[in-house]
Design a protein around this motif. Structure first.
Motif, PDB file in Angstrom:
ATOM      1  N   LEU A  74      -1.643  17.544   6.499  1.00 29.31           N
ATOM      2  CA  LEU A  74      -3.075  17.250   6.490  1.00 29.31           C
ATOM      3  C   LEU A  74      -3.775  18.209   7.446  1.00 29.31           C
ATOM      4  O   LEU A  74      -3.342  18.391   8.601  1.00 29.31           O
ATOM      5  N   ASP A  75      -4.843  18.856   6.985  1.00 29.73           N
ATOM      6  CA  ASP A  75      -5.578  19.809   7.814  1.00 29.73           C
ATOM      7  C   ASP A  75      -6.565  19.092   8.719  1.00 29.73           C
ATOM      8  O   ASP A  75      -7.305  18.186   8.273  1.00 29.73           O
ATOM      9  N   PHE A  76      -6.573  19.497  10.003  1.00 27.81           N
ATOM     10  CA  PHE A  76      -7.556  19.006  10.958  1.00 27.81           C
ATOM     11  C   PHE A  76      -8.174  20.200  11.680  1.00 27.81           C
ATOM     12  O   PHE A  76      -7.594  21.293  11.706  1.00 27.81           O
ATOM     13  N   ALA A  77      -9.341  19.969  12.260  1.00 34.31           N
ATOM     14  CA  ALA A  77     -10.021  21.043  12.999  1.00 34.31           C
ATOM     15  C   ALA A  77      -9.182  21.507  14.167  1.00 34.31           C
ATOM     16  O   ALA A  77      -8.496  20.691  14.793  1.00 34.31           O
ATOM     17  N   PRO A  78      -9.188  22.796  14.459  1.00 34.47           N
ATOM     18  CA  PRO A  78      -8.429  23.283  15.612  1.00 34.47           C
ATOM     19  C   PRO A  78      -8.836  22.555  16.886  1.00 34.47           C
ATOM     20  O   PRO A  78     -10.022  22.367  17.166  1.00 34.47           O
ATOM     21  N   GLY A  79      -7.884  22.100  17.637  1.00 35.56           N
ATOM     22  CA  GLY A  79      -8.136  21.404  18.886  1.00 35.56           C
ATOM     23  C   GLY A  79      -8.483  19.940  18.728  1.00 35.56           C
ATOM     24  O   GLY A  79      -8.728  19.244  19.716  1.00 35.56           O
ATOM     25  N   ALA A  80      -8.486  19.444  17.484  1.00 35.38           N
ATOM     26  CA  ALA A  80      -8.822  18.030  17.279  1.00 35.38           C
ATOM     27  C   ALA A  80      -7.745  17.138  17.877  1.00 35.38           C
ATOM     28  O   ALA A  80      -6.553  17.463  17.858  1.00 35.38           O
ATOM     29  N   ILE A  81      -8.209  16.045  18.431  1.00 34.20           N
ATOM     30  CA  ILE A  81      -7.297  15.064  19.018  1.00 34.20           C
ATOM     31  C   ILE A  81      -7.320  13.816  18.147  1.00 34.20           C
ATOM     32  O   ILE A  81      -8.374  13.229  17.899  1.00 34.20           O
ATOM     33  N   ILE A  82      -6.120  13.422  17.642  1.00 39.29           N
ATOM     34  CA  ILE A  82      -6.009  12.213  16.818  1.00 39.29           C
ATOM     35  C   ILE A  82      -5.588  11.076  17.736  1.00 39.29           C
ATOM     36  O   ILE A  82      -4.479  11.054  18.281  1.00 39.29           O
ATOM     37  N   ASP A  83      -6.506  10.160  17.965  1.00 34.84           N
ATOM     38  CA  ASP A  83      -6.196   9.067  18.897  1.00 34.84           C
ATOM     39  C   ASP A  83      -5.989   7.730  18.199  1.00 34.84           C
ATOM     40  O   ASP A  83      -5.728   6.732  18.843  1.00 34.84           O
ATOM     41  N   ASN A  84      -6.099   7.697  16.867  1.00 38.05           N
ATOM     42  CA  ASN A  84      -5.870   6.419  16.180  1.00 38.05           C
ATOM     43  C   ASN A  84      -5.418   6.713  14.747  1.00 38.05           C
ATOM     44  O   ASN A  84      -6.238   7.000  13.885  1.00 38.05           O
ATOM     45  N   LEU A  85      -4.110   6.665  14.535  1.00 33.09           N
ATOM     46  CA  LEU A  85      -3.548   6.920  13.201  1.00 33.09           C
ATOM     47  C   LEU A  85      -3.032   5.603  12.629  1.00 33.09           C
ATOM     48  O   LEU A  85      -2.188   4.936  13.234  1.00 33.09           O
ATOM     49  N   THR A  86      -3.541   5.204  11.502  1.00 28.99           N
ATOM     50  CA  THR A  86      -3.049   3.991  10.813  1.00 28.99           C
ATOM     51  C   THR A  86      -2.666   4.365   9.398  1.00 28.99           C
ATOM     52  O   THR A  86      -3.221   5.302   8.817  1.00 28.99           O
ATOM     53  N   PHE A  87      -1.711   3.640   8.870  1.00 25.65           N
ATOM     54  CA  PHE A  87      -1.307   3.886   7.478  1.00 25.65           C
ATOM     55  C   PHE A  87      -0.743   2.603   6.881  1.00 25.65           C
ATOM     56  O   PHE A  87      -0.323   1.687   7.591  1.00 25.65           O
ATOM     57  N   GLU A  88      -0.747   2.546   5.575  1.00 27.20           N
ATOM     58  CA  GLU A  88      -0.159   1.440   4.843  1.00 27.20           C
ATOM     59  C   GLU A  88       0.849   1.987   3.832  1.00 27.20           C
ATOM     60  O   GLU A  88       0.682   3.112   3.340  1.00 27.20           O
ATOM     61  N   VAL A  89       1.866   1.194   3.545  1.00 29.56           N
ATOM     62  CA  VAL A  89       2.854   1.536   2.532  1.00 29.56           C
ATOM     63  C   VAL A  89       2.695   0.568   1.373  1.00 29.56           C
ATOM     64  O   VAL A  89       2.723  -0.643   1.562  1.00 29.56           O
ATOM     65  N   SER A  90       2.485   1.108   0.194  1.00 30.51           N
ATOM     66  CA  SER A  90       2.334   0.264  -0.990  1.00 30.51           C
ATOM     67  C   SER A  90       3.573   0.395  -1.865  1.00 30.51           C
ATOM     68  O   SER A  90       3.929   1.502  -2.293  1.00 30.51           O
ATOM     69  N   VAL A  91       4.263  -0.714  -2.082  1.00 28.63           N
ATOM     70  CA  VAL A  91       5.439  -0.741  -2.964  1.00 28.63           C
ATOM     71  C   VAL A  91       5.311  -1.941  -3.889  1.00 28.63           C
ATOM     72  O   VAL A  91       4.653  -2.930  -3.566  1.00 28.63           O
ATOM     73  N   ASN A  92       5.937  -1.838  -5.036  1.00 28.40           N
ATOM     74  CA  ASN A  92       5.883  -2.923  -6.013  1.00 28.40           C
ATOM     75  C   ASN A  92       7.164  -2.854  -6.850  1.00 28.40           C
ATOM     76  O   ASN A  92       7.236  -2.114  -7.831  1.00 28.40           O
ATOM     77  N   GLY A  93       8.169  -3.598  -6.411  1.00 27.16           N
ATOM     78  CA  GLY A  93       9.460  -3.551  -7.084  1.00 27.16           C
ATOM     79  C   GLY A  93       9.397  -4.001  -8.526  1.00 27.16           C
ATOM     80  O   GLY A  93      10.123  -3.479  -9.382  1.00 27.16           O
ATOM     81  N   SER A  94       8.530  -4.961  -8.829  1.00 27.27           N
ATOM     82  CA  SER A  94       8.441  -5.443 -10.207  1.00 27.27           C
ATOM     83  C   SER A  94       7.869  -4.389 -11.142  1.00 27.27           C
ATOM     84  O   SER A  94       8.056  -4.456 -12.354  1.00 27.27           O
ATOM     85  N   ASP A  95       7.177  -3.381 -10.565  1.00 25.97           N
ATOM     86  CA  ASP A  95       6.637  -2.273 -11.350  1.00 25.97           C
ATOM     87  C   ASP A  95       7.480  -1.012 -11.184  1.00 25.97           C
ATOM     88  O   ASP A  95       7.018   0.103 -11.451  1.00 25.97           O
ATOM     89  N   ASP A  96       8.705  -1.207 -10.681  1.00 31.88           N
ATOM     90  CA  ASP A  96       9.649  -0.107 -10.458  1.00 31.88           C
ATOM     91  C   ASP A  96       9.084   0.923  -9.484  1.00 31.88           C
ATOM     92  O   ASP A  96       9.304   2.128  -9.612  1.00 31.88           O
ATOM     93  N   TYR A  97       8.352   0.445  -8.484  1.00 33.33           N
ATOM     94  CA  TYR A  97       7.705   1.304  -7.491  1.00 33.33           C
ATOM     95  C   TYR A  97       8.329   0.975  -6.145  1.00 33.33           C
ATOM     96  O   TYR A  97       7.873   0.101  -5.415  1.00 33.33           O
ATOM     97  N   TRP A  98       9.452   1.642  -5.807  1.00 32.91           N
ATOM     98  CA  TRP A  98      10.218   1.323  -4.611  1.00 32.91           C
ATOM     99  C   TRP A  98      10.961   2.565  -4.148  1.00 32.91           C
ATOM    100  O   TRP A  98      10.993   3.579  -4.839  1.00 32.91           O
ATOM    101  N   VAL A  99      11.550   2.491  -2.962  1.00 42.05           N
ATOM    102  CA  VAL A  99      12.268   3.622  -2.403  1.00 42.05           C
ATOM    103  C   VAL A  99      13.464   3.094  -1.613  1.00 42.05           C
ATOM    104  O   VAL A  99      13.412   2.004  -1.038  1.00 42.05           O
TER     105      VAL A  99
END
Length: 782
Positions: A74-99
């Motif tokens: 992911l591209d960010f501005a030079p010198g940018a400081i990331i102070d809050n990174l959040t993410f979600e993982v979406s999986v759905n085994g019944s739809d064959d969407y798994w790892v």
């Protein structure tokens, strides 16, 4: 994508990794398009929402354990400081969407932000977490204890929602247990191509075997009365031919009955359907006495039956069926091989011969008309005869090859059956399994029934092939059995193990002795009669191998040691306090261990391990206080063996002071042995001596009007009218003497009616006769 930990496809990064800080759970295409980061446009601050992104990891190779790997930049501005990174993982085994077992790491800092290694699939769980020994490779393999089980679990991430939970719960059963001898017949077997399990028709039931389960029999359908099995791979169905001429079908995935399947093959008869086959056109064939039946694909509403017999006076009974190149070969019990040629096309099935099917028999090519089995391997047709070895026919060249008989390769001309696996042909010849290498075309080895622990009756031989499926064996396996319910597995030339599908005793109907044996677990029950001992293991719920005492004696050099012995009656069995097992027979004493091995022999022979008074053992007891084995003989008194020193310490008979040489039963208590006799009451021996002590005997003194009593210190005098005077030790309770009128130095009359002690210590004895000798003063009367 495999979910097995050994074939990890993704471990460094997830294959399908959605990132988001969205409020909505939906993957909306329009939302994605409107919320992507604008390239090269930077502000002084704020936030970026990527929307759902798909991360692909590639390069996995389970063969060399190469892991899949993928990058997301992911591209960010030079010198940018990331102070809050959040993410979600979406999986759905019944739809064959798994790892499988993902790991997520920030590349620059090598900071691990998700680690699911060792926890199976993220998005679904199709295996339990390992918890030896009941959970192995994700499969819970244990019975309920007694009505529940808490050993299996899943690791689930916090906050997930389970929408679908599907559990395959089998119905494992123990082998059939009978407490009387039974005979097991295996009619046919078939393999489930979906999981490798083995279907087997046993007597009237259908069982299903799993080679890798803690209980081999994982399912059973009772009283199905099946006689033949075949799998229709195209329709994923198990076809079952029954003893009444009907056909059942079962779904190979759910094992549920297919009620729409036509069941009646021939409305005019109900003969058992002995053989079944599915040809390349997916036509289902079955054969019965005098008939061959078929069900064409697309015409599933009815069966068609074709007669095999020429007239009402003949009876053709099939034994096997092979279909090759539009030719059906039906082997029979007494009519050789029936050859049926047919074609199948748009007009349906058409038989080439319209009137009578030709046959191969002893009048043209075969060595015998009685055929037990057929196998087609590498264009060679092997035809097993009941009494004439094996005929061979080259299908490709249409020529006959010299047969195998006892004159060249076979150990017997009686062929019970054959089983073929890739590269091997196993021949059940007489009492042997002969192993033939079909690649090198050489006989390599012979395995005898005695090597396998099988008996010479109820022969069966079947194949359990290996297709690397969950419930199948890891190697191609041949199962050889007798009518006892024991199957021995053979892989190539080696005995690989055994499977018990039924268990019963051999001789319990003639049993006269039953005893509990402590084996350090739940114990065994030993049941004996004649010269056989049947043993039932309470924990395993199985009858163990029968012990033949005569065979043990003969095979362990018994006759060389003590001479010829004819053991035809086991009279008593005892396990002493040290766990040693002693067997008393009509011919001597035998010591065995828990496994049924012969350790020692006791007879009257001077060369025995224990030289005892008599060969006929009527009873045995063990006294743990003195470590003495007490042996009673029917006519030869008593023998005593010290079980610590393993030596005979004393022999007693009537010449040594016993009141009788005939012993019926022996018990011990606190160093005293008690012997029940037919004519001398209860004899006793003090085992600490050992010394003989007084017997307990009946005087026949019943219904007496009075029993006078006098006590003088430690002596009790008891008068028995008509029988005399008993002298009893008050401290020990022992009868020390009996005075009767028959002894000239004793009392003059047995009719004792009164007793009294005088002032001087004299015993006054009153009787109902007129005599002056009715006083006794310790030898001084008057």
């Amino acid at each position: 994508m495999s979910s097995k930990p050994v074939t990890i496809i993704v471990t460094l990064l997830m294959v399908l990794l959605p990132w988001s800080s969205l409020v909505s759970d939906e993957l909306d295409d329009s939302f994605n398009k409107n919320n992507l980061v604008t390239s090269k446009s930077w502000g002084v601050g704020g936030s970026n929402d990527t929307g759902w992104l798909e991360l692909v990891a590639e390069g996995a190779n389970p063969l060399n354990n190469t892991l899949a790997y993928g990058d997301l930049f992911l591209d960010f501005a030079p010198g940018a400081i990331i102070d809050n990174l959040t993410f979600e993982v979406s999986v759905n085994g019944s739809d064959d969407y798994w790892v499988n077992q993902p790991q997520l790491t920030l590349v620059n800092t090598q900071t691990e932000i998700l680690d699911w290694s060792g926890k199976g699939d993220l998005g679904r769980q199709n295996s339990f977490s390992n918890a030896p020994s009941n959970v192995n490779q994700g499969i819970l393999d244990a019975p309920l204890d007694p009505n529940s089980l808490t050993d299996a679990y899943w690791d689930l991430p916090t906050g997930i929602t389970i929408d679908d939970l599907i559990i395959e719960a089998l119905r494992p059963v123990d082998p059939i247990v009978s407490f009387s001898p039974i005979e097991i017949t295996i009619h046919d077997t078939a393999i489930n191509p979906l999981d490798g399990s083995l279907f087997m028709l046993v007597n009237e039931d259908l069982i299903r075997l799993d080679n890798n389960s803690i209980k081999t029999i994982i399912d059973i359908e009772l009283e199905i009365e099946g006689r033949s099995l075949v799998v229709d791979n195209k329709s994923k169905q198990l076809i079952i031919g029954t003893s009444n001429g009907n056909v059942y079908a079962r779904d190979l995935l759910t094992y549920s009955p297919i009620n729409s399947f036509p069941d009646d093959t021939n409305i005019s008869n109900s003969n058992p359907l002995i053989t079944s086959f599915v040809d390349t056109y997916d036509i289902i064939w079955t054969s019965s006495e005098c008939n061959i039946n078929y069900l064409e694909p697309g015409k599933g509403s009815f069966w068609v039956s074709q007669p095999l017999c020429k007239d009402n006076e003949t009876s053709i009974v099939p034994t096997d069926m092979i279909i090759e190149n539009d030719t059906i070969l039906v082997s029979t019990i007494n009519d050789g091989i029936i050859v049926i040629n047919y074609t199948f096309g748009s007009a349906g099935l058409i038989f080439t011969e319209s009137n009578e099917f030709p046959s191969i028999n002893s009048n043209n090519f075969l060595s015998s008309d009685s055929i037990t089995d057929m196998e087609l391997i590498n264009d060679i047709l092997y035809i097993a005869n009941n009494n004439a070895g094996i005929d061979r026919y080259n299908v490709a060249s249409g020529t006959w090859i010299p047969p195998w008989t006892s004159n060249n390769w076979l150990s017997s001309n009686q062929i019970h059956g054959m089983a073929s696996t890739p590269g091997w042909l196993h021949i059940f010849s007489g009492n042997d399994i002969q192993v033939y290498d079909t690649n090198s075309m050489l006989y390599l080895s012979t395995i005898t029934l005695s090597d396998m622990g099988l008996q010479d009756y109820g022969h069966s031989i079947n194949v359990w092939p290996s297709d690397n499926l969950q419930r199948g064996p890891s190697s191609n396996t041949v199962l050889v059995g007798d009518s006892s319910g024991k199957l021995v597995s053979i892989i190539a030339e080696e005995i690989a193990g055994e499977i018990i599908i039924a268990t019963s005793p051999e001789s319990v109907e003639d049993a006269t002795v039953t005893v509990f044996i402590d084996d350090g677990d739940q114990g065994e029950i030993w049941i004996a009669g004649t010269n056989l001992i049947d043993r039932f293991d309470k924990k395993e719920k199985l009858w163990k191998e029968t012990i033949d005492i005569q065979e043990l004696f003969d095979n362990n050099g018994g006759s060389d040691q003590v001479g010829t012995m004819n053991i035809n009656e086991i009279i008593t069995i005892l396990q002493d306090s040290d766990g040693r097992i002693w067997i008393g027979t009509n011919s001597g004493l035998f010591e065995l261990d828990l496994d049924g091995n012969l350790l020692a022999i006791g007879t009257t022979s001077s060369s025995s391990d224990f030289v005892i008074n008599g060969d006929y053992i009527s009873s045995i007891a063990h006294d743990s206080n003195t470590d003495t084995l007490v042996i009673g003989h029917s006519q030869d008194g008593v023998s005593l063996i010290n079980t610590t020193s393993n030596s005979v310490i004393a022999l007693f008979d009537s010449s040594d002071g016993l009141d009788s040489d005939s012993i019926r039963e022996v018990v011990t208590r606190y160093g005293i042995a008690y012997f029940a006799t037919p004519d001398a009451g209860v004899m006793r021996i003090d085992l600490y001596g050992p010394t003989i002590i007084g017997s307990w005997q009946s005087l026949g003194a019943d219904n007496l009007d009075a029993t006078p009593l006098a006590v003088d210190g430690d002596i009790i005098y008891l008068g028995l009218p008509g029988f005399g005077l008993l002298i009893i030790d008050r401290i020990t309770g022992e009868i020390s003497d009996l005075w009767t009128e028959e002894d000239p130095n004793s009392i003059p009359d047995n009719d004792v009616i009164s007793l009294s002690l005088d002032f001087y210590g004299g015993l006054l004895v009153g009787s109902d006769t007129n005599t002056n000798n009715n006083c006794w003063n310790r030898g001084d009367c008057g």
